[in-house]
Design a protein around this motif. Sequence first.
Motif, PDB file in Angstrom:
ATOM      1  N   GLU A 271       0.787  -1.283   0.088  1.00 52.23           N
ATOM      2  CA  GLU A 271       0.095   0.114  -0.075  1.00 52.23           C
ATOM      3  C   GLU A 271       1.042   1.328  -0.066  1.00 52.23           C
ATOM      4  O   GLU A 271       0.618   2.167  -0.731  1.00 52.23           O
ATOM      5  CB  GLU A 271      -1.028   0.036   1.247  1.00 52.23           C
ATOM      6  N   ARG A 272       2.066   1.114   0.822  1.00 52.98           N
ATOM      7  CA  ARG A 272       2.623   2.614   0.729  1.00 52.98           C
ATOM      8  C   ARG A 272       3.519   2.708  -0.656  1.00 52.98           C
ATOM      9  O   ARG A 272       3.545   3.758  -1.082  1.00 52.98           O
ATOM     10  CB  ARG A 272       3.939   2.413   1.774  1.00 52.98           C
ATOM     11  N   ASN A 273       3.978   1.525  -1.095  1.00 53.79           N
ATOM     12  CA  ASN A 273       4.458   1.650  -2.565  1.00 53.79           C
ATOM     13  C   ASN A 273       3.576   2.217  -3.477  1.00 53.79           C
ATOM     14  O   ASN A 273       4.147   2.932  -4.433  1.00 53.79           O
ATOM     15  CB  ASN A 273       5.057   0.225  -2.982  1.00 53.79           C
ATOM     16  N   GLN A 274       2.406   2.141  -3.418  1.00 51.19           N
ATOM     17  CA  GLN A 274       1.367   2.340  -4.483  1.00 51.19           C
ATOM     18  C   GLN A 274       1.345   3.953  -4.392  1.00 51.19           C
ATOM     19  O   GLN A 274       0.965   4.444  -5.331  1.00 51.19           O
ATOM     20  CB  GLN A 274      -0.128   1.802  -4.129  1.00 51.19           C
ATOM     21  N   ILE A 275       1.460   4.535  -3.193  1.00 54.85           N
ATOM     22  CA  ILE A 275       1.478   5.964  -2.996  1.00 54.85           C
ATOM     23  C   ILE A 275       2.813   6.393  -3.469  1.00 54.85           C
ATOM     24  O   ILE A 275       2.855   7.503  -4.120  1.00 54.85           O
ATOM     25  CB  ILE A 275       1.154   6.272  -1.504  1.00 54.85           C
ATOM     26  N   VAL A 276       3.885   6.078  -3.101  1.00 58.19           N
ATOM     27  CA  VAL A 276       5.288   6.572  -3.382  1.00 58.19           C
ATOM     28  C   VAL A 276       6.132   6.234  -4.451  1.00 58.19           C
ATOM     29  O   VAL A 276       7.005   6.699  -5.149  1.00 58.19           O
ATOM     30  CB  VAL A 276       6.219   6.503  -2.068  1.00 58.19           C
TER      31      VAL A 276
END
Length: 301
Positions: A271-276
Amino acid sequence: MFEPIVTVLMPVYNGSRYLREAMDSITRQTFYDFEFLIINDGSADHSKDIITSYKDGRIRLIENEKNIGISASLNKGIAFARGRYIARMDGDDISMPERLYKQVLFMESHPQIGVCGSWVKTIGEWYQGQLWELSTEPEQIKCQLLFTTSLSHPSVLIRREVLKNTGLSYNGRYKYAQDYKLWMELAKTTLLANIPEALVQYRFNDNQVSTRYHREQMQEVDSIRLEQLYALGIAPTLAELEIHRRIASNAVFENEVFLQMADTWLKKIEERNQIVEYYPKAALSQLLHRFKARLHEKSGN
């Protein structure tokens, strides 16, 4: 000045036991256009005698007045290197006869690749004959660096121009995981790949760094993992970091509680990689889903 296509860079410290076998594997390469740059890092055994017994004009011996360690010795070698590519070699491993030929051919036909490793086969006192089939695709290799090194250090061929242009070298703060740190930094600016063939035989023995300094090496590995997790915007708890370690080493607990915690952790990373978008989205999702499937298969759920 002679400018070879490849500089084979090999640091040596009290490595006389296997040194001749390692040197023979380089001097007998089918690819001839290389210099063999050996850094004798203050050896107190017969390493120097073995090195100087070779009457091969491609061998250049540099002697450190005292032992300065592998990172500093490698950086010294990089500074002295004249080749277009730098091939790493260790004094207890064996390169297959066509290693340099195949790696140079690969790099010449893939100018976008900055570092090229290969699969390896294990030799020595443990794990005899195992084949390490490392990932070959650059996007997968970059994603795997979040968990572990995805290149075998003594198998790599590095484009020297990449080191020059980025100003990167081996970080002296990392004595036992300097390669992992360098791959992580290089992956930010260039592509890493592996040739799907065992071009190096990697030796296990009681004297290697991963055996003698296992705890210190794992501390450095944790630091490199944390740096990448911070880049994702994740500051893991001690429990989450332990889960990360266990997933990376496949040392998982086969119970429902651990499985749920691991699933939650992997989902958080995705989920974090989807953002950053620190890692290629699709490649990281595939990797995390493989980890999840492996966890469930091992637990029987």
